[in-house]
Design a protein around this motif. Structure first.
Motif, PDB file in Angstrom:
ATOM      1  N   CYS A   6       0.848  -1.183   0.000  1.00  0.00           N
ATOM      2  CA  CYS A   6       0.000   0.000   0.000  1.00  0.00           C
ATOM      3  C   CYS A   6       0.888   1.240   0.000  1.00  0.00           C
ATOM      4  N   LEU A   7       0.570   2.206  -0.827  1.00  0.00           N
ATOM      5  CA  LEU A   7       1.360   3.427  -0.892  1.00  0.00           C
ATOM      6  C   LEU A   7       0.872   4.417   0.163  1.00  0.00           C
ATOM      7  N   LEU A   8       1.684   4.626   1.166  1.00  0.00           N
ATOM      8  CA  LEU A   8       1.384   5.579   2.219  1.00  0.00           C
ATOM      9  C   LEU A   8       2.342   6.749   2.054  1.00  0.00           C
ATOM     10  N   ASP A   9       1.856   7.807   1.443  1.00  0.00           N
ATOM     11  CA  ASP A   9       2.762   8.891   1.122  1.00  0.00           C
ATOM     12  C   ASP A   9       2.391  10.212   1.785  1.00  0.00           C
ATOM     13  N   CYS A  10       1.384  10.207   2.639  1.00  0.00           N
ATOM     14  CA  CYS A  10       0.962  11.441   3.292  1.00  0.00           C
ATOM     15  C   CYS A  10       0.854  11.203   4.800  1.00  0.00           C
ATOM     16  N   VAL A  11       1.227  12.216   5.576  1.00  0.00           N
ATOM     17  CA  VAL A  11       1.199  12.115   7.034  1.00  0.00           C
ATOM     18  C   VAL A  11       0.224  13.143   7.577  1.00  0.00           C
ATOM     19  N   CYS A  12      -0.628  12.716   8.494  1.00  0.00           N
ATOM     20  CA  CYS A  12      -1.583  13.616   9.142  1.00  0.00           C
ATOM     21  C   CYS A  12      -0.825  14.571  10.061  1.00  0.00           C
ATOM     22  N   TYR A  13      -1.041  15.867   9.894  1.00  0.00           N
ATOM     23  CA  TYR A  13      -0.334  16.857  10.719  1.00  0.00           C
ATOM     24  C   TYR A  13      -0.862  16.912  12.140  1.00  0.00           C
ATOM     25  N   ILE A  14      -1.964  16.254  12.413  1.00  0.00           N
ATOM     26  CA  ILE A  14      -2.562  16.269  13.747  1.00  0.00           C
ATOM     27  C   ILE A  14      -2.060  15.083  14.571  1.00  0.00           C
ATOM     28  N   CYS A  15      -2.157  13.876  14.029  1.00  0.00           N
ATOM     29  CA  CYS A  15      -1.807  12.680  14.802  1.00  0.00           C
ATOM     30  C   CYS A  15      -0.522  12.014  14.350  1.00  0.00           C
ATOM     31  N   GLY A  16      -0.009  12.343  13.151  1.00  0.00           N
ATOM     32  CA  GLY A  16       1.241  11.781  12.675  1.00  0.00           C
ATOM     33  C   GLY A  16       1.123  10.437  11.976  1.00  0.00           C
ATOM     34  N   ARG A  17      -0.087   9.929  11.814  1.00  0.00           N
ATOM     35  CA  ARG A  17      -0.255   8.645  11.129  1.00  0.00           C
ATOM     36  C   ARG A  17      -0.148   8.828   9.621  1.00  0.00           C
ATOM     37  N   GLU A  18       0.243   7.758   8.921  1.00  0.00           N
ATOM     38  CA  GLU A  18       0.397   7.792   7.473  1.00  0.00           C
ATOM     39  C   GLU A  18      -0.874   7.346   6.774  1.00  0.00           C
ATOM     40  N   PHE A  19      -1.177   8.009   5.655  1.00  0.00           N
ATOM     41  CA  PHE A  19      -2.361   7.699   4.859  1.00  0.00           C
ATOM     42  C   PHE A  19      -2.038   7.844   3.389  1.00  0.00           C
ATOM     43  N   GLY A  20      -2.844   7.220   2.558  1.00  0.00           N
ATOM     44  CA  GLY A  20      -2.751   7.439   1.124  1.00  0.00           C
ATOM     45  C   GLY A  20      -3.302   8.818   0.789  1.00  0.00           C
ATOM     46  N   SER A  21      -2.926   9.342  -0.347  1.00  0.00           N
ATOM     47  CA  SER A  21      -3.303  10.712  -0.694  1.00  0.00           C
ATOM     48  C   SER A  21      -4.814  10.898  -0.807  1.00  0.00           C
TER      49      SER A  21
END
Length: 69
Positions: A6-21
Motif C-alpha cells: 500500500c502506498l502511504l505517502d501522506c502524514v496527518c499533521y494532527i496525529c502523525g499517522r500515514e495515509f494514502g493521498s
C-alpha cells in the motif's frame, strides 16, 4: 500472487499517522474533530492551540539542506 504494498505517502499533521493521498483529506476532518473534543475535556491550563496545517514546499525544493560547497 503477492499483492503490491500500500502506498502511504501522506502524514496527518494532527496525529502523525500515514495515509494514502486520497484518504488523507477525509481523515484530517475526522482527526481534527476528535482533537477538538479531546482538547475541550482538558483543564484550561492544559488546553493546546489548534494545530496548524503546514504549507507545502514549493515544487523542486527539499526540506533538507544539501552539502555546502
Amino acid at each position: 500472487m503477492i499483492s503490491p504494498p500500500c502506498l502511504l505517502d501522506c502524514v496527518c499533521y494532527i496525529c502523525g499517522r500515514e495515509f494514502g493521498s486520497q484518504s488523507l483529506g477525509i481523515h484530517e476532518l475526522q482527526c481534527l474533530e476528535k482533537w477538538r473534543t479531546e482538547n475541550s475535556k482538558l483543564p484550561k491550563e492544559f488546553c493546546q492551540p489548534l494545530p496548524r496545517k503546514p504549507q507545502p514546499l514549493p515544487t523542486g525544493q527539499s526540506n533538507q539542506e544539501g552539502p555546502k560547497i
